[in-house]
Design a protein around this motif. Structure first.
Motif, mmCIF file in Angstrom:
data_model
loop_
_atom_site.group_PDB
_atom_site.id
_atom_site.type_symbol
_atom_site.label_atom_id
_atom_site.label_comp_id
_atom_site.label_asym_id
_atom_site.label_seq_id
_atom_site.Cartn_x
_atom_site.Cartn_y
_atom_site.Cartn_z
ATOM 1 N N TYR A 111 83.914 -37.276 140.848
ATOM 2 C CA TYR A 111 84.709 -36.825 139.705
ATOM 3 C C TYR A 111 84.416 -35.354 139.428
ATOM 4 N N ASN A 112 85.490 -34.568 139.288
ATOM 5 C CA ASN A 112 85.359 -33.149 138.948
ATOM 6 C C ASN A 112 84.603 -32.347 140.008
ATOM 7 N N LEU A 113 84.820 -32.694 141.281
ATOM 8 C CA LEU A 113 84.267 -31.867 142.352
ATOM 9 C C LEU A 113 84.859 -30.457 142.269
ATOM 10 N N ASP A 114 84.084 -29.489 142.705
ATOM 11 C CA ASP A 114 84.538 -28.098 142.701
ATOM 12 C C ASP A 114 85.452 -27.870 143.905
ATOM 13 N N LEU A 115 86.742 -28.006 143.702
ATOM 14 C CA LEU A 115 87.698 -27.825 144.794
ATOM 15 C C LEU A 115 88.185 -26.388 144.899
ATOM 16 N N GLU A 116 87.706 -25.536 143.993
ATOM 17 C CA GLU A 116 87.997 -24.113 144.116
ATOM 18 C C GLU A 116 87.137 -23.483 145.202
ATOM 19 N N ASN A 117 85.999 -24.120 145.478
ATOM 20 C CA ASN A 117 85.073 -23.628 146.507
ATOM 21 C C ASN A 117 84.809 -24.766 147.495
ATOM 22 N N LYS A 118 85.828 -25.100 148.268
ATOM 23 C CA LYS A 118 85.768 -26.292 149.110
ATOM 24 C C LYS A 118 84.677 -26.223 150.173
ATOM 25 N N ASP A 119 84.480 -25.064 150.762
ATOM 26 C CA ASP A 119 83.453 -24.951 151.806
ATOM 27 C C ASP A 119 82.068 -25.233 151.234
ATOM 28 N N LYS A 120 81.792 -24.662 150.069
ATOM 29 C CA LYS A 120 80.492 -24.875 149.424
ATOM 30 C C LYS A 120 80.321 -26.340 149.002
ATOM 31 N N THR A 121 81.399 -26.941 148.493
ATOM 32 C CA THR A 121 81.332 -28.342 148.062
ATOM 33 C C THR A 121 81.153 -29.264 149.256
ATOM 34 N N LEU A 122 81.847 -28.991 150.348
ATOM 35 C CA LEU A 122 81.684 -29.803 151.550
ATOM 36 C C LEU A 122 80.263 -29.697 152.077
ATOM 37 N N GLU A 123 79.719 -28.500 152.061
ATOM 38 C CA GLU A 123 78.331 -28.305 152.490
ATOM 39 C C GLU A 123 77.374 -29.115 151.615
ATOM 40 N N ALA A 124 77.645 -29.139 150.304
ATOM 41 C CA ALA A 124 76.788 -29.889 149.380
ATOM 42 C C ALA A 124 76.880 -31.389 149.649
ATOM 43 N N LEU A 125 78.087 -31.897 149.868
ATOM 44 C CA LEU A 125 78.248 -33.331 150.143
ATOM 45 C C LEU A 125 77.528 -33.727 151.430
ATOM 46 N N LEU A 126 77.670 -32.918 152.447
ATOM 47 C CA LEU A 126 77.003 -33.225 153.709
ATOM 48 C C LEU A 126 75.487 -33.126 153.563
ATOM 49 N N HIS A 127 75.021 -32.223 152.703
ATOM 50 C CA HIS A 127 73.583 -32.134 152.424
ATOM 51 C C HIS A 127 73.107 -33.419 151.737
ATOM 52 N N SER A 128 73.918 -33.959 150.820
ATOM 53 C CA SER A 128 73.579 -35.233 150.174
ATOM 54 C C SER A 128 73.351 -36.313 151.214
ATOM 55 N N VAL A 129 74.247 -36.384 152.178
ATOM 56 C CA VAL A 129 74.138 -37.398 153.226
ATOM 57 C C VAL A 129 72.885 -37.172 154.060
ATOM 58 N N SER A 130 72.575 -35.917 154.343
ATOM 59 C CA SER A 130 71.380 -35.610 155.136
ATOM 60 C C SER A 130 70.097 -36.024 154.422
ATOM 61 N N LYS A 131 70.141 -36.045 153.079
ATOM 62 C CA LYS A 131 68.970 -36.474 152.299
ATOM 63 C C LYS A 131 68.803 -37.991 152.308
ATOM 64 N N GLY A 132 69.880 -38.698 152.668
ATOM 65 C CA GLY A 132 69.823 -40.156 152.689
ATOM 66 C C GLY A 132 70.751 -40.819 151.693
ATOM 67 N N GLN A 133 71.519 -40.045 150.935
ATOM 68 C CA GLN A 133 72.470 -40.625 149.992
ATOM 69 C C GLN A 133 73.639 -41.222 150.786
ATOM 70 N N ASN A 134 73.907 -42.498 150.570
ATOM 71 C CA ASN A 134 74.914 -43.170 151.393
ATOM 72 C C ASN A 134 75.940 -43.957 150.580
ATOM 73 N N LEU A 135 75.956 -43.760 149.266
ATOM 74 C CA LEU A 135 76.926 -44.416 148.391
ATOM 75 C C LEU A 135 77.850 -43.358 147.801
ATOM 76 N N MET A 136 79.154 -43.578 147.904
ATOM 77 C CA MET A 136 80.126 -42.636 147.348
ATOM 78 C C MET A 136 81.176 -43.407 146.571
ATOM 79 N N SER A 137 81.501 -42.910 145.371
ATOM 80 C CA SER A 137 82.528 -43.515 144.533
ATOM 81 C C SER A 137 83.635 -42.500 144.290
ATOM 82 N N THR A 138 84.893 -42.949 144.441
ATOM 83 C CA THR A 138 85.995 -42.009 144.232
ATOM 84 C C THR A 138 87.221 -42.726 143.683
ATOM 85 N N SER A 139 88.218 -41.926 143.318
ATOM 86 C CA SER A 139 89.440 -42.464 142.729
ATOM 87 C C SER A 139 90.628 -41.562 143.045
ATOM 88 N N LEU A 140 91.797 -42.168 143.206
ATOM 89 C CA LEU A 140 93.030 -41.411 143.378
ATOM 90 C C LEU A 140 93.299 -40.509 142.175
#
Length: 288
Positions: A14-43
Motif C-alpha cells: 500500500y502506498n508504494l513509491d511509484l514516482e521512484n520505481k527503480d529505487k522501490t524495486l531495489e528496496a523490494l528485492l532487498h526485502s526478499v534477499s533478507k528473507g521476507q517472503n510474504l507479500m500482500s497487495t490489492s487492485l
C-alpha cells in the motif's frame, strides 16, 4: 513449491513509491534477499498501478519463493466476478497463481459471504489459488468461514493502540484453529511513535532501539504474530529487520501487553458500512 514458513515481517505494498520505481524495486528485492517472503497487495492500491508495478518485481523475484496474498475488492456483484477479479491479478502481475485470496472486507461483496468463499474454494480446486484466507471480518463471520472452509490466515489490524481483535477474542480463535494472524498497520503509519509515550521513550534508551523497533519486536516475539510493513527504502527495511534481534525484559513486555487505548476501545465498529467507522478504517483515526 510450497513455502514452508512465512517470515514474520511481510512486505506491504500500500502506498508504494511509484514516482521512484527503480529505487522501490531495489528496496523490494532487498526485502526478499533478507528473507521476507510474504507479500500482500490489492487492485485498489494506486488504482491498479501497484499490481502493474509488481509485474516488474516478479520478473526479477521467483514467484515460488513469495507467498502472495491478494484481496477480493468491492467489485463483486455476482459469483463469476470473483474469478474475473482473480484473473485480473494474474494478468497484470503475469503470475500463474496466488498463494492466498481473501475478501478485503466482508461488505465488499454484494453476494453473501459464504457464496463468495464458495467461489474462492473453486479457484483453489482449479489451482489458481493455494489457500483460502480472510481479512477484516468480525469474529462471528470468521467462525462461520472456518466452519465451512479451512482458513489459512487472517489479515487484521493490530498494534499497541488498536487491540480490538485481541480484546474480542479473534486472535485467540486464530491460534486455537491454526490460522496465521497477520497484522497490518502494526506501527499505525508511525502515529504511535509520534505520540512519544514516556514508557516507549524509556525503552528506546534502555535497548538502544527505535520506538518502531520496540513495537515490532513485541508483536513478533511476544505476541507471536506476523506483520505487513511497507518500506520504500533499504534503510527502513534493515531497521525493521533488526527489530527481531534483541530480547526485552518481562516487565517491559507486560507494560506493552497491558496497555489499552480508550480512544480506540470506545469506537463501535460499523460492520455493515452504514456510515460509521469500519474495521479497516480503525487505525486511521486520531492521526497526529
Amino acid at each position: 513449491m510450497e513455502i514452508s514458513r512465512i517470515n514474520p515481517i511481510g512486505i506491504g505494498t500500500y502506498n508504494l513509491d511509484l514516482e521512484n520505481k527503480d529505487k522501490t524495486l531495489e528496496a523490494l528485492l532487498h526485502s526478499v534477499s533478507k528473507g521476507q517472503n510474504l507479500m500482500s497487495t490489492s487492485l485498489l492500491y494506486d488504482n491498479y498501478e501497484v499490481v502493474n508495478f509488481l509485474c516488474e518485481f516478479f520478473k526479477k523475484a521467483h514467484k515460488d519463493e513469495i507467498f502472495l496474498m491478494c484481496h477480493v475488492e468491492p467489485y463483486i456483484e455476482k459469483r463469476e466476478d470473483v474469478e474475473k477479479q482473480l484473473d485480473e491479478y494474474l494478468r497484470r502481475m503475469k503470475v500463474d497463481y496466488v498463494d492466498a485470496l481473501q475478501i478485503h472486507v466482508s461488505y465488499a461483496s454484494k453476494i453473501p459471504l459464504l457464496e463468495t468463499y464458495e467461489e474462492i474454494d473453486k479457484l483453489v480446486k482449479k489451482g489458481k489459488v493455494k489457500h483460502i484466507s480472510a481479512s477484516n471480518t468480525s469474529l462471528e463471520e470468521l467462525k462461520e468461514l472456518q466452519a465451512n472452509f479451512k482458513i489459512f490466515s487472517f489479515e487484521g489490524v493490530y498494534n499497541l493502540e488498536c487491540k480490538y481483535y485481541e480484546n474480542a477474542g479473534l486472535i485467540d480463535f486464530c491460534k486455537e484453529n491454526d490460522i496465521e494472524f497477520i497484522c497490518y498497520q502494526a506501527l499505525r503509519r508511525n502515529n504511535i511513535a509520534s505520540m512519544n509515550y514516556p514508557f516507549l521513550v524509556e525503552m528506546t534508551k534502555k535497548y538502544n532501539k527505535t520506538q518502531n523497533q520496540i513495537l515490532l519486536n513485541w508483536i513478533m516475539k511476544e505476541k507471536e504474530l506476523s506483520t505487513i510493513i511497507k518500506a520504500n527504502s533499504i534503510d527502513k527495511i534493515n531497521s525493521n529487520w533488526d527489530s527481531q534481534n534483541f530480547v526485552m525484559e518481562e516487565q517491559d513486555l507486560e507494560m506493552l501487553n497491558n496497555f489499552q487505548d480508550k480512544r480506540f476501545n470506545d469506537i463501535e465498529i460499523d460492520w455493515k458500512n452504514e456510515g460509521g467507522i469500519t474495521i479497516d478504517k480503525l487505525a486511521s483515526q486520531f492521526k497526529l
